[in-house]
Design a protein around this motif. Structure first.
Motif: not given
Length: 192
Positions: A100-101, A145-146, A150-151, A171-173
């Protein structure tokens, strides 16, 4: 004079001694006895039943993998397992907060990069919408996804880090992006 050990504890200890030798049937006995207690400890920390079930399963995987390290002279089997469960649940809470941060920090960075005040408001609203929808995704999709967006990790690096096949990560992405897009579209339709 020591108190007699209840028969249930003796049966559980005997079953776990067999687990330490790789006996899967004995593990089922240990699971049946400890699962409600472990789930209860995890749920008190996480408060989310689905996430609590997932963490409970992770605890049992760890119990199976670490069975040889259990030392009955240091703690009872239940104490050892419940301590492991509490630690995993707290780790999950910290991980969720960290994600979340990161999402909020990304939203803040996007807002700072904008020069036009009107665009800043729009960017912050969009980042908030993305954050809200992202937090509603299943944990496995949210994690990839993070890590990816994000990374900035490549799919192969994510697969290595999460110890997953590359196809599973991709597949998850894909699935996560599809759900993210659908969630954002549904949110836009509700606001219009």
């Amino acid at each position: 004079m020591s108190e007699p050990v209840p028969a249930l504890d003796l049966a559980l200890n005997r079953a776990f001694a067999r687990v330490q030798r790789g006996d899967q049937q004995a593990f089922a006995v240990v699971y049946d006895e400890l699962a409600p207690k472990i789930f209860g400890v995890v749920k008190r920390v996480l408060r989310d039943p689905a996430m609590s079930e997932e963490v409970t399963q992770e605890v049992f995987v760890e119990i199976w993998q670490q069975a040889g390290r259990f030392d009955s002279s240091r703690a009872s089997l239940a104490t050892w397992a419940l301590t492991m469960a509490r630690r995993r649940a707290v780790d999950r809470v910290r991980k969720e907060q960290s994600q979340r941060n990161r999402v909020e920090a990304l939203a803040g960075q996007r807002g700072e990069a904008s020069i036009e005040p009107g665009q800043t408001v729009i960017d912050e609203m969009e980042a908030g919408a993305v954050r809200d929808v992202l937090l509603q995704l299943p944990q496995d999709q949210r994690d990839v996804l993070v890590l990816s967006f994000l990374e900035g990790m490549a799919h192969g690096d994510i697969a290595d880090r999460l110890d997953l096949p590359l196809g599973t990560v991709k597949g998850r992405v894909r699935g996560g992006l599809k759900k993210l897009r659908a969630g954002l579209e549904a949110r836009d339709e509700r606001s219009n």
